[in-house]
Design a protein around this motif. Structure first.
Motif, PDB file in Angstrom:
ATOM      1  N   LEU A 179       0.649  -1.382  -0.018  1.00 30.01           N
ATOM      2  CA  LEU A 179      -0.206  -0.148   0.041  1.00 30.01           C
ATOM      3  C   LEU A 179       0.825   1.148  -0.005  1.00 30.01           C
ATOM      4  O   LEU A 179       0.726   2.176  -0.799  1.00 30.01           O
ATOM      5  CB  LEU A 179      -0.791   0.042   1.042  1.00 30.01           C
ATOM      6  N   PHE A 180       1.977   1.180   0.630  1.00 32.27           N
ATOM      7  CA  PHE A 180       2.898   2.390   0.801  1.00 32.27           C
ATOM      8  C   PHE A 180       3.852   2.221  -0.215  1.00 32.27           C
ATOM      9  O   PHE A 180       4.072   3.367  -1.037  1.00 32.27           O
ATOM     10  CB  PHE A 180       3.599   2.114   2.273  1.00 32.27           C
ATOM     11  N   LEU A 181       4.377   0.936  -0.335  1.00 32.42           N
ATOM     12  CA  LEU A 181       5.851   0.988  -1.182  1.00 32.42           C
ATOM     13  C   LEU A 181       5.615   1.167  -2.755  1.00 32.42           C
ATOM     14  O   LEU A 181       6.389   1.188  -3.441  1.00 32.42           O
ATOM     15  CB  LEU A 181       6.820  -0.217  -0.875  1.00 32.42           C
ATOM     16  N   TRP A 182       4.256   0.750  -3.062  1.00 33.61           N
ATOM     17  CA  TRP A 182       4.043   0.878  -4.699  1.00 33.61           C
ATOM     18  C   TRP A 182       3.456   1.996  -4.988  1.00 33.61           C
ATOM     19  O   TRP A 182       3.148   2.248  -6.263  1.00 33.61           O
ATOM     20  CB  TRP A 182       3.223  -0.345  -4.988  1.00 33.61           C
ATOM     21  N   THR A 183       3.254   2.985  -4.210  1.00 35.28           N
ATOM     22  CA  THR A 183       2.789   4.379  -4.312  1.00 35.28           C
ATOM     23  C   THR A 183       3.838   5.398  -4.532  1.00 35.28           C
ATOM     24  O   THR A 183       5.095   4.995  -3.937  1.00 35.28           O
ATOM     25  CB  THR A 183       1.757   4.811  -3.350  1.00 35.28           C
ATOM     26  N   GLU A 184       3.332   6.462  -5.208  1.00 37.98           N
ATOM     27  CA  GLU A 184       4.347   7.426  -5.469  1.00 37.98           C
ATOM     28  C   GLU A 184       4.945   8.141  -4.113  1.00 37.98           C
ATOM     29  O   GLU A 184       4.160   8.594  -3.222  1.00 37.98           O
ATOM     30  CB  GLU A 184       3.814   8.545  -6.218  1.00 37.98           C
ATOM     31  N   ALA A 185       6.349   7.958  -3.724  1.00 33.59           N
ATOM     32  CA  ALA A 185       6.974   8.463  -2.648  1.00 33.59           C
ATOM     33  C   ALA A 185       6.688   7.624  -1.296  1.00 33.59           C
ATOM     34  O   ALA A 185       6.910   8.117  -0.022  1.00 33.59           O
ATOM     35  CB  ALA A 185       6.792  10.104  -2.458  1.00 33.59           C
ATOM     36  N   GLY A 186       5.857   6.660  -1.466  1.00 37.91           N
ATOM     37  CA  GLY A 186       5.497   5.775  -0.346  1.00 37.91           C
ATOM     38  C   GLY A 186       6.586   5.454   0.530  1.00 37.91           C
ATOM     39  O   GLY A 186       6.558   5.258   1.784  1.00 37.91           O
ATOM     40  N   GLY A 187       7.726   5.022  -0.227  1.00 39.45           N
ATOM     41  CA  GLY A 187       9.177   4.612   0.528  1.00 39.45           C
ATOM     42  C   GLY A 187       9.395   5.642   1.605  1.00 39.45           C
ATOM     43  O   GLY A 187       9.707   5.688   2.778  1.00 39.45           O
ATOM     44  N   LEU A 188       9.222   6.985   1.349  1.00 41.95           N
ATOM     45  CA  LEU A 188       9.895   8.193   2.142  1.00 41.95           C
ATOM     46  C   LEU A 188       8.756   8.211   3.122  1.00 41.95           C
ATOM     47  O   LEU A 188       9.234   8.678   4.240  1.00 41.95           O
ATOM     48  CB  LEU A 188       9.724   9.571   1.408  1.00 41.95           C
ATOM     49  N   VAL A 189       7.746   8.218   3.042  1.00 38.75           N
ATOM     50  CA  VAL A 189       6.696   8.323   4.073  1.00 38.75           C
ATOM     51  C   VAL A 189       6.662   7.005   5.134  1.00 38.75           C
ATOM     52  O   VAL A 189       6.577   7.264   6.323  1.00 38.75           O
ATOM     53  CB  VAL A 189       5.170   8.050   3.555  1.00 38.75           C
ATOM     54  N   MET A 190       7.070   5.744   4.476  1.00 39.21           N
ATOM     55  CA  MET A 190       7.120   4.670   5.450  1.00 39.21           C
ATOM     56  C   MET A 190       8.303   4.835   6.158  1.00 39.21           C
ATOM     57  O   MET A 190       8.429   4.465   7.635  1.00 39.21           O
ATOM     58  CB  MET A 190       7.408   3.398   4.642  1.00 39.21           C
ATOM     59  N   ASP A 191       9.498   5.335   5.722  1.00 41.96           N
ATOM     60  CA  ASP A 191      10.765   5.626   6.674  1.00 41.96           C
ATOM     61  C   ASP A 191      10.412   6.614   7.821  1.00 41.96           C
ATOM     62  O   ASP A 191      10.724   6.490   8.780  1.00 41.96           O
ATOM     63  CB  ASP A 191      11.856   6.273   5.520  1.00 41.96           C
ATOM     64  N   GLU A 192       9.618   7.486   7.266  1.00 36.86           N
ATOM     65  CA  GLU A 192       9.302   8.632   8.331  1.00 36.86           C
ATOM     66  C   GLU A 192       8.282   7.796   9.466  1.00 36.86           C
ATOM     67  O   GLU A 192       8.699   8.396  10.683  1.00 36.86           O
ATOM     68  CB  GLU A 192       8.677   9.761   7.552  1.00 36.86           C
ATOM     69  N   LEU A 193       7.562   7.074   9.106  1.00 37.56           N
ATOM     70  CA  LEU A 193       6.704   6.582  10.165  1.00 37.56           C
ATOM     71  C   LEU A 193       7.570   5.442  11.156  1.00 37.56           C
ATOM     72  O   LEU A 193       7.436   5.722  12.353  1.00 37.56           O
ATOM     73  CB  LEU A 193       5.690   5.801   9.469  1.00 37.56           C
ATOM     74  N   VAL A 194       8.294   4.859  10.429  1.00 36.28           N
ATOM     75  CA  VAL A 194       9.026   3.873  11.330  1.00 36.28           C
ATOM     76  C   VAL A 194      10.293   4.704  12.179  1.00 36.28           C
ATOM     77  O   VAL A 194      10.410   4.493  13.350  1.00 36.28           O
ATOM     78  CB  VAL A 194       9.871   2.958  10.352  1.00 36.28           C
ATOM     79  N   ARG A 195      10.797   5.698  11.778  1.00 31.02           N
ATOM     80  CA  ARG A 195      11.635   6.715  12.399  1.00 31.02           C
ATOM     81  C   ARG A 195      11.189   6.950  13.543  1.00 31.02           C
ATOM     82  O   ARG A 195      11.641   7.180  14.626  1.00 31.02           O
ATOM     83  CB  ARG A 195      12.287   7.654  11.334  1.00 31.02           C
TER      84      ARG A 195
END
Length: 298
Positions: A179-195
Motif C-alpha cells: 500500500l505504501f511501497l507501490w505508491t508515489e514517494a511511499g518509501g519516504l512516508v514509510m521511513d518517516e513513520l518507522v523513524r
C-alpha cells in the motif's frame, strides 16, 4: 555464514536499527531531495538497482553490454516489475534531470547510459548505510571493509540488484506494505513513520508517533497533499495505523504492521549480506576469512 531473513527479523535490535536506518535515509533525502523523491517507490527502487548494476557490469569487449534500454527492459519486464514504457520513461527522466548521461556516440543504437556523480555517490552511501545496519546486528565490520576498499562497491552492488530482482518475496511486498511501497514517494512516508515509531516504546497494540501534519509532510517530500491524505485513509482502512478517538494529535502505528514491514525489509538486508559475503567472504568481529584473497585480491 550469511544472515537469513528470519535471523534479521527476529533480532531484538532490528526494529530499533531500522529506525536509525530510516533516519539516515531521511538525511540523505535532505541532501538530494529530487533524486530521492524520484526513487521513493518500490518499482523505482528496482529500476534504479538494476540500472546501476548494468552500468557497473559494462564490458567494452562485449557489444551491447552496460546500461541500455534493452538490457534494463530485459531485467525488469521478465519479473513483471514494470512495463516497457515505464522503463523508457524512467531513463528519460534520469536523463532530463542529468542523473545519467549518454556515453559514446549519441546516434549509435542502442544508446548506453552511465550515472553521473550525484546518484553514484548516493548509491554508494545507500550501500554503506545497509552494511552499517548489518554490522550493528552482529558486530561485523562490513562498512569498515568497504571504506578501506571502496572498489568493492562495483562488485557488491550488482550482486544485490541481481538477487533482489529474482527474489519473489522481495519483489512482491505484503499487501499492507505494498500500500505504501507501490505508491508515489511511499518509501519516504514509510521511513518517516518507522523513524518516528522507534523514538518511543510501544504502548498497547502500537506506537504513538504523535501528530502527522499532512500538509508539512507533503511539502517536504514534494508530493500531493491529496495523494498523502488518500494514502493515510487507506492505511487506516487496512489496519496500518489509526487515531484513537479521532484525536489527530496521537497517531498510532500498529505493532503488527511494523512487524510485517520489518519482516519484509529483513529480506532485503539478507540479500545485501549475501551479496557482501559472496564478494568478500565472512568478515566478523575483525576476523578475515582466507577466501578474501581469492576474490580479486579483496
Amino acid at each position: 555464514m550469511t544472515l537469513s531473513p528470519s535471523d534479521i527479523a527476529s533480532h531484538p535490535q532490528f526494529a530499533a536499527a531500522l529506525g536509525a536506518y530510516a533516519g539516515k535515509l531521511r538525511g540523505q533525502f535532505d541532501q538530494s531531495p529530487r533524486l530521492s523523491r524520484m526513487l521513493a517507490s518500490h518499482q523505482r527502487w528496482l529500476l534504479s538497482q538494476a540500472a546501476f548494476a548494468l552500468q557497473l557490469e559494462y564490458d567494452p569487449t562485449q557489444p551491447g553490454s552496460g546500461l541500455t534500454t534493452t538490457n534494463l527492459r530485459e531485467i525488469i519486464t521478465s519479473n513483471n516489475a514494470a512495463s516497457r514504457n515505464t522503463v523508457l520513461n524512467f531513463l528519460d527522466q534520469l536523463l532530463s534531470y542529468k542523473f545519467v548521461r549518454i556515453v559514446g556516440d549519441p546516434n549509435r543504437r542502442p544508446k548506453r547510459y552511465e550515472a553521473t556523480e550525484l546518484p553514484t555517490h548516493a548509491m554508494y552511501q545507500w550501500l554503506v548505510t545497509n552494511l552499517e545496519l548489518l554490522d550493528h546486528l552482529d558486530g561485523g565490520n562490513r562498512a569498515e571493509t568497504l571504506a578501506a576498499q571502496p572498489d568493492l562497491f562495483r562488485l557488491i552492488q550488482p550482486q544485490i540488484a541481481r538477487h533482489a530482482c529474482l527474489n519473489p518475496s522481495w519483489l512482491e511486498p505484503p499487501p499492507r506494505v505494498a500500500l505504501f511501497l507501490w505508491t508515489e514517494a511511499g518509501g519516504l512516508v514509510m521511513d518517516e513513520l518507522v523513524r518516528r515509531a522507534m523514538e518511543h516504546a510501544p504502548d498497547g497494540d502500537g506506537y504513538n508517533i504523535g501528530r502527522i501534519d499532512a500538509r508539512v509532510m507533503a511539502e517536504h517530500f514534494m508530493i500531493s497533499r491529496t495523494h498523502l491524505q488518500r494514502l493515510f485513509r487507506r492505511a487506516v482502512e487496512t489496519g496500518c495505523l489509526y487515531w484513537p478517538n479521532g484525536d489527530r494529535n496521537h497517531c498510532i502505528l500498529k505493532r503488527d504492521f511494523l512487524e510485517e514491514y520489518c519482516g519484509w525489509q529483513a529480506i532485503k538486508f539478507a540479500i545485501v549480506d549475501f551479496a557482501y559475503e559472496r564478494i568478500c567472504g565472512p568478515v566478523r568481529l575483525g576476523k578475515s576469512d582466507p577466501r578474501l584473497g581469492a576474490v580479486g585480491g579483496f
